[in-house]
Scaffold this motif. Structure first.
Motif, PDB file in Angstrom:
ATOM      1  N   LYS A 158      20.058  -6.715 -84.870  1.00 38.23           N
ATOM      2  CA  LYS A 158      19.869  -7.228 -83.684  1.00 38.23           C
ATOM      3  C   LYS A 158      19.053  -8.556 -82.888  1.00 38.23           C
ATOM      4  N   GLU A 159      18.381  -8.248 -83.745  1.00 34.42           N
ATOM      5  CA  GLU A 159      18.285 -10.293 -83.544  1.00 34.42           C
ATOM      6  C   GLU A 159      19.227 -10.955 -83.894  1.00 34.42           C
ATOM      7  N   ILE A 192       8.113 -10.595 -81.119  1.00 39.50           N
ATOM      8  CA  ILE A 192       8.850  -9.293 -81.240  1.00 39.50           C
ATOM      9  C   ILE A 192       7.841  -8.362 -80.391  1.00 39.50           C
ATOM     10  N   HIS A 198      13.355  -2.103 -79.470  1.00 38.98           N
ATOM     11  CA  HIS A 198      12.977  -2.234 -81.046  1.00 38.98           C
ATOM     12  C   HIS A 198      12.217  -0.578 -81.630  1.00 38.98           C
TER      13      HIS A 198
END
Length: 301
Positions: A158-159, A192, A198
Protein backbone atom coordinates in the motif's frame (compact mmCIF):
# COMPACT_ATOMS: atom_id res chain seq x y z
CA UNK A 1 26.74 -23.13 18.44
CA UNK A 2 24.51 -26.22 18.61
CA UNK A 3 20.92 -25.78 17.44
CA UNK A 4 18.37 -28.58 17.80
CA UNK A 5 15.08 -28.63 15.89
CA UNK A 6 12.44 -30.83 17.50
CA UNK A 7 9.99 -31.84 14.79
CA UNK A 8 10.95 -32.07 11.11
CA UNK A 9 7.58 -31.50 9.50
CA UNK A 10 6.95 -28.69 7.04
CA UNK A 11 8.08 -25.94 9.41
CA UNK A 12 11.01 -27.75 11.01
CA UNK A 13 12.55 -28.90 7.72
CA UNK A 14 12.09 -25.45 6.14
CA UNK A 15 13.74 -23.82 9.15
CA UNK A 16 16.65 -26.25 8.93
CA UNK A 17 17.11 -25.37 5.25
CA UNK A 18 17.10 -21.64 6.04
CA UNK A 19 19.69 -22.07 8.79
CA UNK A 20 21.98 -24.07 6.50
CA UNK A 21 21.70 -21.60 3.62
CA UNK A 22 22.46 -18.69 5.96
CA UNK A 23 25.17 -20.56 7.84
CA UNK A 24 23.63 -19.84 11.24
CA UNK A 25 25.38 -21.90 13.91
CA UNK A 26 27.91 -24.64 13.28
CA UNK A 27 26.08 -27.72 14.59
CA UNK A 28 22.50 -28.60 13.60
CA UNK A 29 20.56 -31.51 15.08
CA UNK A 30 17.27 -32.67 13.58
CA UNK A 31 15.01 -34.73 15.81
CA UNK A 32 11.65 -36.25 15.01
CA UNK A 33 9.30 -38.88 16.36
CA UNK A 34 9.74 -40.59 12.97
CA UNK A 35 13.53 -40.86 13.07
CA UNK A 36 13.82 -41.86 9.42
CA UNK A 37 12.31 -38.51 8.37
CA UNK A 38 14.94 -36.67 10.43
CA UNK A 39 17.67 -38.88 8.94
CA UNK A 40 16.50 -38.13 5.42
CA UNK A 41 16.40 -34.38 6.03
CA UNK A 42 19.86 -34.42 7.63
CA UNK A 43 21.36 -36.33 4.70
CA UNK A 44 19.70 -34.04 2.16
CA UNK A 45 20.98 -30.94 3.99
CA UNK A 46 24.49 -32.39 4.17
CA UNK A 47 24.45 -32.55 0.39
CA UNK A 48 23.44 -28.88 0.33
CA UNK A 49 26.64 -27.78 2.09
CA UNK A 50 28.63 -27.92 -1.16
CA UNK A 51 26.69 -24.84 -2.26
CA UNK A 52 26.96 -22.95 1.04
CA UNK A 53 29.63 -20.51 2.19
CA UNK A 54 30.04 -21.93 5.70
CA UNK A 55 30.51 -25.55 6.84
CA UNK A 56 28.18 -27.04 9.41
CA UNK A 57 27.89 -30.32 11.27
CA UNK A 58 24.43 -31.75 10.54
CA UNK A 59 23.04 -34.84 12.23
CA UNK A 60 19.78 -36.54 13.17
CA UNK A 61 18.73 -38.04 16.44
CA UNK A 62 15.82 -39.37 18.44
CA UNK A 63 14.10 -36.63 20.41
CA UNK A 64 15.00 -38.13 23.77
CA UNK A 65 18.67 -38.26 22.74
CA UNK A 66 19.04 -34.53 22.03
CA UNK A 67 21.44 -33.06 24.58
CA UNK A 68 23.71 -30.11 25.41
CA UNK A 69 22.16 -27.79 22.82
CA UNK A 70 22.51 -24.02 22.95
CA UNK A 71 19.14 -23.47 21.27
CA UNK A 72 16.19 -25.88 21.15
CA UNK A 73 13.45 -25.05 18.66
CA UNK A 74 10.19 -26.94 19.16
CA UNK A 75 8.03 -27.26 16.06
CA UNK A 76 6.59 -30.70 16.88
CA UNK A 77 2.81 -30.87 16.77
CA UNK A 78 -0.07 -33.25 16.47
CA UNK A 79 -1.34 -33.49 12.86
CA UNK A 80 -3.41 -30.57 11.61
CA UNK A 81 -7.05 -31.18 10.78
CA UNK A 82 -8.47 -30.17 7.42
CA UNK A 83 -11.41 -28.71 9.31
CA UNK A 84 -9.35 -26.66 11.81
CA UNK A 85 -10.73 -23.14 12.27
CA UNK A 86 -8.68 -21.93 15.26
CA UNK A 87 -5.22 -22.70 16.65
CA UNK A 88 -6.79 -23.44 20.03
CA UNK A 89 -8.21 -26.66 18.59
CA UNK A 90 -4.66 -28.01 18.73
CA UNK A 91 -4.43 -27.09 22.40
CA UNK A 92 -5.43 -30.24 24.32
CA UNK A 93 -3.37 -32.66 22.19
CA UNK A 94 -0.32 -30.40 21.96
CA UNK A 95 -0.42 -29.71 25.70
CA UNK A 96 -0.22 -33.47 26.26
CA UNK A 97 2.60 -33.72 23.71
CA UNK A 98 4.60 -30.98 25.45
CA UNK A 99 4.08 -32.62 28.83
CA UNK A 100 5.91 -35.61 27.34
CA UNK A 101 8.65 -33.68 25.51
CA UNK A 102 9.66 -30.69 27.61
CA UNK A 103 10.78 -32.31 30.89
CA UNK A 104 13.32 -34.53 29.12
CA UNK A 105 14.45 -31.82 26.70
CA UNK A 106 14.99 -29.31 29.51
CA UNK A 107 16.89 -31.82 31.64
CA UNK A 108 19.19 -32.83 28.80
CA UNK A 109 19.66 -29.28 27.49
CA UNK A 110 19.94 -27.34 30.76
CA UNK A 111 21.67 -24.27 29.30
CA UNK A 112 19.53 -23.98 26.19
CA UNK A 113 17.26 -21.20 25.07
CA UNK A 114 13.92 -22.70 24.01
CA UNK A 115 12.07 -21.27 21.02
CA UNK A 116 8.45 -22.39 20.74
CA UNK A 117 6.80 -22.46 17.31
CA UNK A 118 4.04 -25.03 17.92
CA UNK A 119 0.48 -23.72 18.29
CA UNK A 120 -1.29 -22.52 20.34
CA UNK A 121 2.03 -20.78 20.90
CA UNK A 122 1.08 -18.57 23.87
CA UNK A 123 -0.28 -21.54 25.82
CA UNK A 124 2.71 -23.73 25.00
CA UNK A 125 5.26 -21.01 25.78
CA UNK A 126 3.69 -20.64 29.22
CA UNK A 127 3.62 -24.42 29.69
CA UNK A 128 7.24 -24.80 28.60
CA UNK A 129 8.29 -22.15 31.11
CA UNK A 130 6.48 -24.08 33.85
CA UNK A 131 7.70 -27.55 32.91
CA UNK A 132 11.32 -26.60 32.25
CA UNK A 133 11.82 -24.43 35.32
CA UNK A 134 13.84 -22.10 33.10
CA UNK A 135 13.65 -18.33 33.58
CA UNK A 136 11.15 -16.74 31.22
CA UNK A 137 14.03 -14.98 29.46
CA UNK A 138 15.06 -18.36 28.02
CA UNK A 139 11.65 -19.48 26.71
CA UNK A 140 10.56 -17.52 23.64
CA UNK A 141 7.42 -18.08 21.58
CA UNK A 142 7.40 -16.84 17.98
CA UNK A 143 3.96 -15.34 18.62
CA UNK A 144 3.07 -12.17 16.74
CA UNK A 145 6.51 -11.74 15.17
CA UNK A 146 5.07 -13.58 12.17
CA UNK A 147 1.88 -11.47 12.27
CA UNK A 148 3.94 -8.28 12.44
CA UNK A 149 5.94 -9.45 9.41
CA UNK A 150 2.75 -10.11 7.48
CA UNK A 151 1.45 -6.70 8.53
CA UNK A 152 4.56 -4.97 7.21
CA UNK A 153 4.47 -6.96 4.00
CA UNK A 154 0.89 -5.91 3.27
CA UNK A 155 1.50 -2.32 4.37
CA UNK A 156 4.52 -2.12 2.07
CA UNK A 157 2.33 -2.83 -0.95
CA UNK A 158 0.00 0.00 0.00
CA UNK A 159 2.71 2.48 1.02
CA UNK A 160 5.26 1.45 -1.63
CA UNK A 161 7.99 1.23 1.01
CA UNK A 162 10.26 -1.73 1.74
CA UNK A 163 8.77 -3.88 4.55
CA UNK A 164 11.96 -3.68 6.61
CA UNK A 165 11.70 0.12 6.66
CA UNK A 166 8.24 -0.02 8.21
CA UNK A 167 8.06 0.05 12.01
CA UNK A 168 4.73 -1.56 12.85
CA UNK A 169 4.05 -4.09 15.60
CA UNK A 170 1.18 -6.42 16.31
CA UNK A 171 1.00 -7.51 19.94
CA UNK A 172 -1.10 -9.80 22.13
CA UNK A 173 -2.40 -13.25 21.30
CA UNK A 174 -1.12 -15.08 18.24
CA UNK A 175 -4.70 -15.43 17.12
CA UNK A 176 -7.89 -13.46 16.57
CA UNK A 177 -7.38 -11.23 19.63
CA UNK A 178 -4.09 -9.64 18.58
CA UNK A 179 -3.97 -5.88 18.06
CA UNK A 180 -1.89 -3.37 16.06
CA UNK A 181 0.08 -0.58 17.74
CA UNK A 182 -0.67 2.26 15.34
CA UNK A 183 0.35 4.86 17.92
CA UNK A 184 3.99 3.90 17.30
CA UNK A 185 3.82 2.74 13.67
CA UNK A 186 5.99 4.77 11.33
CA UNK A 187 8.16 4.87 8.23
CA UNK A 188 11.05 7.32 7.98
CA UNK A 189 9.75 9.18 11.02
CA UNK A 190 6.31 9.66 9.44
CA UNK A 191 3.45 8.05 11.36
CA UNK A 192 1.43 5.27 9.78
CA UNK A 193 -1.95 6.54 10.86
CA UNK A 194 -4.84 4.50 12.14
CA UNK A 195 -7.37 4.85 9.32
CA UNK A 196 -9.93 2.53 7.68
CA UNK A 197 -7.50 1.49 4.94
CA UNK A 198 -4.78 0.46 7.37
CA UNK A 199 -7.33 -1.22 9.65
CA UNK A 200 -8.51 -3.30 6.71
CA UNK A 201 -4.91 -4.36 6.10
CA UNK A 202 -4.65 -5.40 9.76
CA UNK A 203 -7.88 -7.41 9.41
CA UNK A 204 -6.32 -9.25 6.46
CA UNK A 205 -3.30 -10.07 8.63
CA UNK A 206 -5.48 -11.69 11.29
CA UNK A 207 -6.68 -14.22 8.69
CA UNK A 208 -3.46 -14.47 6.65
CA UNK A 209 -2.14 -17.63 8.25
CA UNK A 210 -5.40 -19.47 7.71
CA UNK A 211 -5.60 -18.16 4.14
CA UNK A 212 -2.31 -19.94 3.42
CA UNK A 213 -3.40 -23.00 5.40
CA UNK A 214 -6.64 -23.31 3.42
CA UNK A 215 -4.77 -23.04 0.12
CA UNK A 216 -1.97 -25.54 0.72
CA UNK A 217 -2.72 -27.29 4.01
CA UNK A 218 0.05 -25.74 6.11
CA UNK A 219 2.29 -22.68 6.48
CA UNK A 220 6.07 -22.97 6.45
CA UNK A 221 8.13 -20.32 4.65
CA UNK A 222 7.25 -17.17 6.61
CA UNK A 223 7.16 -18.84 10.01
CA UNK A 224 10.52 -20.52 9.32
CA UNK A 225 12.01 -17.17 8.26
CA UNK A 226 10.66 -15.51 11.43
CA UNK A 227 12.15 -18.24 13.60
CA UNK A 228 15.46 -17.96 11.77
CA UNK A 229 15.48 -14.24 12.57
CA UNK A 230 15.14 -14.98 16.29
CA UNK A 231 17.88 -17.60 16.16
CA UNK A 232 20.23 -15.21 14.37
CA UNK A 233 19.66 -12.56 17.03
CA UNK A 234 20.64 -15.09 19.69
CA UNK A 235 23.64 -16.55 17.86
CA UNK A 236 25.11 -13.16 16.92
CA UNK A 237 23.94 -11.31 20.05
CA UNK A 238 22.21 -8.76 17.81
CA UNK A 239 20.00 -7.11 20.45
CA UNK A 240 17.15 -6.96 17.94
CA UNK A 241 13.72 -5.68 18.98
CA UNK A 242 10.79 -7.92 18.10
CA UNK A 243 7.38 -8.92 19.45
CA UNK A 244 7.60 -12.39 21.00
CA UNK A 245 5.43 -14.47 23.27
CA UNK A 246 6.88 -14.65 26.77
CA UNK A 247 5.71 -15.21 30.31
CA UNK A 248 5.82 -12.09 32.48
CA UNK A 249 4.93 -11.24 36.06
CA UNK A 250 3.79 -7.77 35.01
CA UNK A 251 3.70 -5.75 31.79
CA UNK A 252 1.73 -2.54 31.23
CA UNK A 253 -0.42 -3.33 34.27
CA UNK A 254 -1.19 -6.91 33.12
CA UNK A 255 -0.05 -9.55 35.60
CA UNK A 256 0.92 -13.24 35.38
CA UNK A 257 0.29 -13.83 31.68
CA UNK A 258 1.95 -14.99 28.47
CA UNK A 259 1.55 -13.39 25.05
CA UNK A 260 3.53 -11.28 22.61
CA UNK A 261 5.07 -8.05 23.84
CA UNK A 262 8.03 -6.06 22.43
CA UNK A 263 11.34 -7.41 23.71
CA UNK A 264 15.07 -7.12 23.00
CA UNK A 265 16.72 -10.42 22.01
CA UNK A 266 20.39 -11.36 22.26
CA UNK A 267 22.70 -14.17 23.26
CA UNK A 268 21.05 -14.76 26.65
CA UNK A 269 17.54 -14.80 25.18
CA UNK A 270 15.23 -11.96 26.17
CA UNK A 271 17.39 -9.12 27.48
CA UNK A 272 14.58 -6.78 28.48
CA UNK A 273 10.96 -5.85 27.88
CA UNK A 274 10.02 -2.62 26.12
CA UNK A 275 7.10 -0.51 27.37
CA UNK A 276 5.59 1.70 24.64
CA UNK A 277 2.97 4.25 25.65
CA UNK A 278 -0.29 2.85 24.30
CA UNK A 279 -3.31 4.94 23.39
CA UNK A 280 -6.75 4.24 24.93
CA UNK A 281 -7.88 1.99 22.06
CA UNK A 282 -4.72 -0.08 22.33
CA UNK A 283 -4.98 -0.32 26.12
CA UNK A 284 -8.53 -1.64 25.75
CA UNK A 285 -7.33 -4.19 23.19
CA UNK A 286 -4.47 -5.19 25.50
CA UNK A 287 -6.86 -5.83 28.39
CA UNK A 288 -9.14 -7.86 26.13
CA UNK A 289 -6.36 -10.08 24.76
CA UNK A 290 -4.92 -10.53 28.26
CA UNK A 291 -8.25 -11.70 29.65
CA UNK A 292 -8.83 -14.13 26.79
CA UNK A 293 -5.32 -15.61 26.93
CA UNK A 294 -5.66 -15.98 30.71
CA UNK A 295 -8.97 -17.79 30.23
CA UNK A 296 -7.40 -20.12 27.65
CA UNK A 297 -4.51 -20.86 30.01
CA UNK A 298 -6.88 -21.77 32.80
CA UNK A 299 -8.99 -23.94 30.50
CA UNK A 300 -6.17 -25.86 28.81
CA UNK A 301 -3.71 -26.12 31.71
Amino acid sequence: MKIAIIGTGNVGSTLAYALVLKGVGNHLVLANRNITKAQGDALDLQHTLAFCQRPMQIESNAIDQVHDSDIVVVTASVPLSNEMSTRLELGPANVNLFRQLIPTLSQQNPRAIFIIVTNPVDILTYLTTQLSGFPATRVLGIGTLIDSARFRALLSVKEQIHPDDLRAYILGEHGPNQFPVFSHASAGGEQIIDNPTHREIFNEVSDAGFDVYKLKGYTNYAIAAATCEVIQSIVYDDHRTMPLSTYFDEWQGIQDNCFSIPVVVGRVGIIRHLHPDLNPREIAALKKTAALVKSNLQTLL
